[in-house]
Write an enzyme that holds these catalytic residues in place. Sequence first.
Site, mmCIF file in Angstrom:
data_model
loop_
_atom_site.group_PDB
_atom_site.id
_atom_site.type_symbol
_atom_site.label_atom_id
_atom_site.label_comp_id
_atom_site.label_asym_id
_atom_site.label_seq_id
_atom_site.Cartn_x
_atom_site.Cartn_y
_atom_site.Cartn_z
ATOM 1 N N HIS A 17 -18.213 -16.423 -5.991
ATOM 2 C CA HIS A 17 -17.981 -17.188 -7.234
ATOM 3 C C HIS A 17 -18.920 -16.685 -8.344
ATOM 4 O O HIS A 17 -18.496 -16.506 -9.488
ATOM 5 C CB HIS A 17 -18.289 -18.685 -7.035
ATOM 6 C CG HIS A 17 -17.376 -19.410 -6.100
ATOM 7 N ND1 HIS A 17 -17.834 -20.164 -5.048
ATOM 8 C CD2 HIS A 17 -16.021 -19.515 -6.071
ATOM 9 C CE1 HIS A 17 -16.815 -20.722 -4.414
ATOM 10 N NE2 HIS A 17 -15.692 -20.334 -5.015
ATOM 11 N N LYS A 41 -8.962 -32.273 -0.574
ATOM 12 C CA LYS A 41 -9.941 -32.069 0.514
ATOM 13 C C LYS A 41 -11.209 -32.827 0.140
ATOM 14 O O LYS A 41 -11.690 -32.684 -0.977
ATOM 15 C CB LYS A 41 -10.321 -30.587 0.625
ATOM 16 C CG LYS A 41 -9.232 -29.684 1.112
ATOM 17 C CD LYS A 41 -9.759 -28.260 1.283
ATOM 18 C CE LYS A 41 -9.181 -27.324 0.242
ATOM 19 N NZ LYS A 41 -9.801 -26.010 0.162
ATOM 20 N N ARG A 90 -9.156 -12.856 -3.907
ATOM 21 C CA ARG A 90 -9.822 -12.113 -2.834
ATOM 22 C C ARG A 90 -8.858 -11.175 -2.127
ATOM 23 O O ARG A 90 -8.941 -9.982 -2.251
ATOM 24 C CB ARG A 90 -10.431 -13.078 -1.818
ATOM 25 C CG ARG A 90 -11.736 -13.688 -2.274
ATOM 26 C CD ARG A 90 -12.172 -14.766 -1.338
ATOM 27 N NE ARG A 90 -11.123 -15.751 -1.186
ATOM 28 C CZ ARG A 90 -11.287 -16.945 -0.625
ATOM 29 N NH1 ARG A 90 -12.449 -17.289 -0.134
ATOM 30 N NH2 ARG A 90 -10.282 -17.794 -0.561
ATOM 31 N N SER A 128 -16.331 -20.661 0.800
ATOM 32 C CA SER A 128 -17.239 -21.808 0.903
ATOM 33 C C SER A 128 -17.136 -22.436 2.287
ATOM 34 O O SER A 128 -18.147 -22.858 2.860
ATOM 35 C CB SER A 128 -16.879 -22.866 -0.153
ATOM 36 O OG SER A 128 -17.040 -22.339 -1.440
HETATM 37 O O1 PNS Z 1 -11.712 -23.670 -5.471
HETATM 38 P P1 PNS Z 1 -10.293 -24.131 -5.229
HETATM 39 O O2 PNS Z 1 -10.290 -25.203 -4.180
HETATM 40 O O3 PNS Z 1 -9.379 -23.000 -4.914
HETATM 41 O O4 PNS Z 1 -9.797 -24.792 -6.611
HETATM 42 C C1 PNS Z 1 -8.490 -25.312 -6.744
HETATM 43 C C2 PNS Z 1 -8.282 -25.906 -8.145
HETATM 44 C C3 PNS Z 1 -9.349 -26.925 -8.458
HETATM 45 C C4 PNS Z 1 -8.336 -24.803 -9.167
HETATM 46 C C5 PNS Z 1 -6.853 -26.563 -8.164
HETATM 47 O O5 PNS Z 1 -6.734 -27.428 -7.073
HETATM 48 C C6 PNS Z 1 -6.566 -27.324 -9.458
HETATM 49 O O6 PNS Z 1 -6.315 -26.727 -10.470
HETATM 50 N N1 PNS Z 1 -6.645 -28.682 -9.402
HETATM 51 C C7 PNS Z 1 -6.430 -29.535 -10.548
HETATM 52 C C8 PNS Z 1 -5.116 -30.335 -10.459
HETATM 53 C C9 PNS Z 1 -3.969 -29.548 -11.063
HETATM 54 O O7 PNS Z 1 -3.988 -29.137 -12.202
HETATM 55 N N2 PNS Z 1 -2.948 -29.322 -10.227
HETATM 56 C C10 PNS Z 1 -1.791 -28.545 -10.608
HETATM 57 C C11 PNS Z 1 -2.074 -27.059 -10.345
HETATM 58 S S1 PNS Z 1 -0.583 -26.178 -10.336
#
Ligand code: PNS
Length: 159
Positions: A17, A41, A90, A128
């Site tokens: 990150h 989660k 990744r 993570s």
């Molecule tokens: O580090 P991660 O777990 O891959 O992050 C995922 C994240 C936070 C980027 C994704 O879950 C997100 O954008 N959540 C916000 C809710 C949202 O906008 N959902 C629609 C996405 S298409």
Amino acid sequence: MQRAVYPGSFDPITNGHLDIIKRAAVMYDELVVAVVTNYSKKPTFSTEERIAMIKKSTEGLNNIRVTNFDGLLVDFAAAEKANIIVKGLRAVSDFEYEFQMALMNKKLRKDIETIFIMTNYKYSYLSSSMVKEIASLGGCIKDLVPDSILQDIKNKFKD
Ligand code: PNS
């Protein structure tokens, strides 16, 4: 002024990150590192702990702001007046889900672009969840996470 948002769960931030943060920070005037709070989660670290660890890890980088968000990412980006979402990619395994999210975010807001940065090969195996598993089993997480937060992570899994 071009502002970008780098969202994630950062539970906890890893060197992968941090590498994306450093590389994106030179591309935009301001990079908002946004910690998601309403995540399906259940996180190991609280929102405050995750923000504190990102702040410690990015000390000295002056165009970074660290905050949290809930609700839709595109709504948060729009409220921040950011028209770029930065994501790290990744391996091929990341691609399908990231591609789906990028298209959905584009459908929700046409004015916001998702930009993917390829992870540094040194960190392509890093996640993570693996860091947490190794730390919880007493393994060495040095070189996987920023040195400044090593102790914070160890403390979490002490008991
Ligand atoms: O580090 P991660 O777990 O891959 O992050 C995922 C994240 C936070 C980027 C994704 O879950 C997100 O954008 N959540 C916000 C809710 C949202 O906008 N959902 C629609 C996405 S298409």
